[in-house]
Design an enzyme around this catalytic site. Structure first.
Site, PDB file in Angstrom:
ATOM      1  N   ARG A 109       2.422  17.785 -28.191  1.00 39.04           N
ATOM      2  CA  ARG A 109       3.286  18.690 -27.425  1.00 39.04           C
ATOM      3  C   ARG A 109       4.075  19.487 -28.443  1.00 39.04           C
ATOM      4  O   ARG A 109       4.808  18.923 -29.258  1.00 39.04           O
ATOM      5  CB  ARG A 109       4.224  17.900 -26.507  1.00 39.04           C
ATOM      6  N   HIS A 136      -0.180  24.391 -20.102  1.00 29.75           N
ATOM      7  CA  HIS A 136       0.021  22.956 -19.829  1.00 29.75           C
ATOM      8  C   HIS A 136      -1.206  22.450 -19.042  1.00 29.75           C
ATOM      9  O   HIS A 136      -1.095  22.058 -17.877  1.00 29.75           O
ATOM     10  CB  HIS A 136       1.309  22.781 -19.029  1.00 29.75           C
ATOM     11  N   GLN A 139      -1.326  18.936 -17.140  1.00 28.97           N
ATOM     12  CA  GLN A 139      -0.565  18.929 -15.888  1.00 28.97           C
ATOM     13  C   GLN A 139      -1.412  19.470 -14.747  1.00 28.97           C
ATOM     14  O   GLN A 139      -1.401  18.945 -13.633  1.00 28.97           O
ATOM     15  CB  GLN A 139       0.692  19.808 -16.052  1.00 28.97           C
ATOM     16  N   ASP A 227       8.500  25.635 -10.804  1.00 27.58           N
ATOM     17  CA  ASP A 227       8.821  24.887 -12.019  1.00 27.58           C
ATOM     18  C   ASP A 227      10.229  25.313 -12.415  1.00 27.58           C
ATOM     19  O   ASP A 227      10.797  26.266 -11.850  1.00 27.58           O
ATOM     20  CB  ASP A 227       7.785  25.241 -13.121  1.00 27.58           C
ATOM     21  N   CYS A 266       5.831  20.170 -11.291  1.00 25.47           N
ATOM     22  CA  CYS A 266       5.397  19.307 -12.397  1.00 25.47           C
ATOM     23  C   CYS A 266       6.480  18.338 -12.830  1.00 25.47           C
ATOM     24  O   CYS A 266       6.175  17.306 -13.435  1.00 25.47           O
ATOM     25  CB  CYS A 266       4.905  20.148 -13.569  1.00 25.47           C
ATOM     26  N   ARG A 294      -0.661  12.066 -13.033  1.00 21.63           N
ATOM     27  CA  ARG A 294      -0.775  12.368 -14.469  1.00 21.63           C
ATOM     28  C   ARG A 294      -1.574  11.263 -15.161  1.00 21.63           C
ATOM     29  O   ARG A 294      -2.396  11.554 -16.033  1.00 21.63           O
ATOM     30  CB  ARG A 294       0.617  12.497 -15.109  1.00 21.63           C
TER      31      ARG A 294
HETATM   32  N1  NVA Z   1       7.691  24.909 -18.044  1.00 17.04           N
HETATM   33  C1  NVA Z   1       8.273  23.632 -18.428  1.00 17.04           C
HETATM   34  C2  NVA Z   1       7.348  22.527 -18.080  1.00 17.04           C
HETATM   35  C3  NVA Z   1       7.907  21.148 -18.355  1.00 17.04           C
HETATM   36  C4  NVA Z   1       6.937  20.047 -18.053  1.00 17.04           C
HETATM   37  C5  NVA Z   1       8.601  23.643 -19.910  1.00 17.04           C
HETATM   38  O1  NVA Z   1       7.803  24.163 -20.711  1.00 17.04           O
HETATM   39  O2  NVA Z   1       9.669  23.149 -20.274  1.00 17.04           O
HETATM   40  N1   CP Z   2       5.500  17.483 -16.247  1.00 16.53           N
HETATM   41  C1   CP Z   2       5.652  17.067 -17.522  1.00 16.53           C
HETATM   42  O1   CP Z   2       4.904  17.435 -18.427  1.00 16.53           O
HETATM   43  O2   CP Z   2       6.669  16.180 -17.677  1.00 16.53           O
HETATM   44  P1   CP Z   2       7.264  15.689 -19.069  1.00 16.53           P
HETATM   45  O3   CP Z   2       7.923  16.875 -19.705  1.00 16.53           O
HETATM   46  O4   CP Z   2       8.258  14.627 -18.680  1.00 16.53           O
HETATM   47  O5   CP Z   2       6.156  15.166 -19.921  1.00 16.53           O
END
Ligand code: NVA
Ligand code: CP
Length: 309
Positions: A109, A136, A139, A227, A266, A294
């Site tokens: 990540r 993502h 997800q 989101d 998500c 997930r």
């Molecule tokens: N769009 C959000 C998704 C988190 C799972 C982010 O990138 O923070």
């Molecule tokens: N939806 C998602 O990716 O959650 P986290 O940021 O908790 O991994």
């Protein structure tokens, strides 16, 4: 076999994603009464180890991949980039080469999609995208699984997105292209998704529509998705929050959607901002199924990366 990186949904393609969804449904059913940490009977990734690198926070991605590896008979290790040499200047390329000698797959990540591309270029084991600033995909495999569980079929589905044109919307648009569903995205000016993803989805033949009016996007929708308005790494600007306000998923929007529409998020959610409490906690919300999925979806992504699907 060529190395199977999963940087975006297109790396797998529509047939493989359909296979992942079917595999997840089968495996989920097979282990319905198992304790969560008990391996699946066939333990298809026995002896395999996944290294997970986090440059950003995570709850679901971290736990779901760890549990996925346990359930597949393998194991996972978590590395925060701040406690790795990566965090003090070791290159992505060298990190990729070292980890490839030590583990069987890498999930990362990161804030910068270019970094995962660099990692994949130098790794000799599969690299999986656990979220970048651009996309993502893991997800969205879980989201598609959740939709199929609740609505049965993806082709022709009307999916409505509300709020920020972000990484999650990018992967939804990519999924629309691959799985042949339609997307209406209700976003304010200046917060649109990247043209690249819109163009990809449009050329695939899916109906992709920008709506400035949230009610228009919600009308007769099968799936409503939103989101956070402020993604990780973004500044929380008052101007952006004000622009997002008309795009909250609330009772007015659910009222014009199909009667059996489902609500996806998500997570983590900011109830009262992108979604009202009534919708988040209401009968159309399937966000806890989505979160659980997930694990089931990530198992299928892993099996695909290891050439088993
Ligand atoms: N769009 C959000 C998704 C988190 C799972 C982010 O990138 O923070
Ligand atoms: N939806 C998602 O990716 O959650 P986290 O940021 O908790 O991994």
């Amino acid at each position: 076999m060529t190395l199977r990186h999963f940087l975006d949904l297109s790396d797998a393609g529509g047939d493989a994603i359909a296979a992942m969804i079917n595999d997840a449904i089968d495996r989920k059913a097979t282990r319905a009464d198992f304790p969560k940490g008990k391996p699946d009977p066939d333990a298809p990734l026995a002896g395999r180890v996944l290294a997970m690198i986090f440059e950003k926070n995570s709850t679901r991605t971290r736990v779901s991949f760890d549990m996925a590896m346990r359930q597949l008979g393998g194991s996972a290790m978590i590395m925060e980039s701040g406690s790795m040499q990566l965090g003090r200047g070791e290159t992505v390329a060298d990190t990729a080469r070292v980890l490839s000698r030590m583990v069987d797959a890498i999930m990362i990540r990161t804030d910068d999609h270019a970094k995962i591309e660099e990692l994949a270029r130098h790794a000799t084991v599969p690299v999986i995208n656990g979220l970048t600033d651009r996309s993502h995909p893991c997800q969205i495999v879980a989201d598609l699984l959740t939709v199929v569980e609740h609505r049965k079929s993806l082709p022709g589905l009307e999916v409505a997105w509300f709020g920020d044109g972000n990484n999650v919307l990018h992967s939804i648009l990519e999924a629309a292209a691959l799985m042949k569903f339609n997307v209406r995205y209700a976003v304010p000016p200046d917060y649109e998704p990247d043209d690249e993803f819109v163009a990809l989805a449009k050329t695939s033949g899916s109906r992709i529509t920008l709506c400035r009016d949230a009610l228009e996007a919600a009308t007769d929708a099968d799936v409503l998705v939103t989101d956070t308005w402020v993604s990780m790494g973004q500044a929380e600007a008052a101007e952006k929050l004000a622009a997002m306000r008309p795009y909250q998923v609330n009772g007015d929007l659910m009222a014009v959607a199909k009667n059996d529409a489902i609500f996806l998020h998500c997570l983590p959610a900011h109830v009262g901002d992108e979604v009202s409490e009534a919708v988040f906690e209401g009968p159309h919300s399937v966000v806890w199924d989505e979160a659980e999925n997930r694990i089931h979806a990530q198992k299928s992504v892993l099996r695909w990366a290891f050439g088993q699907l």
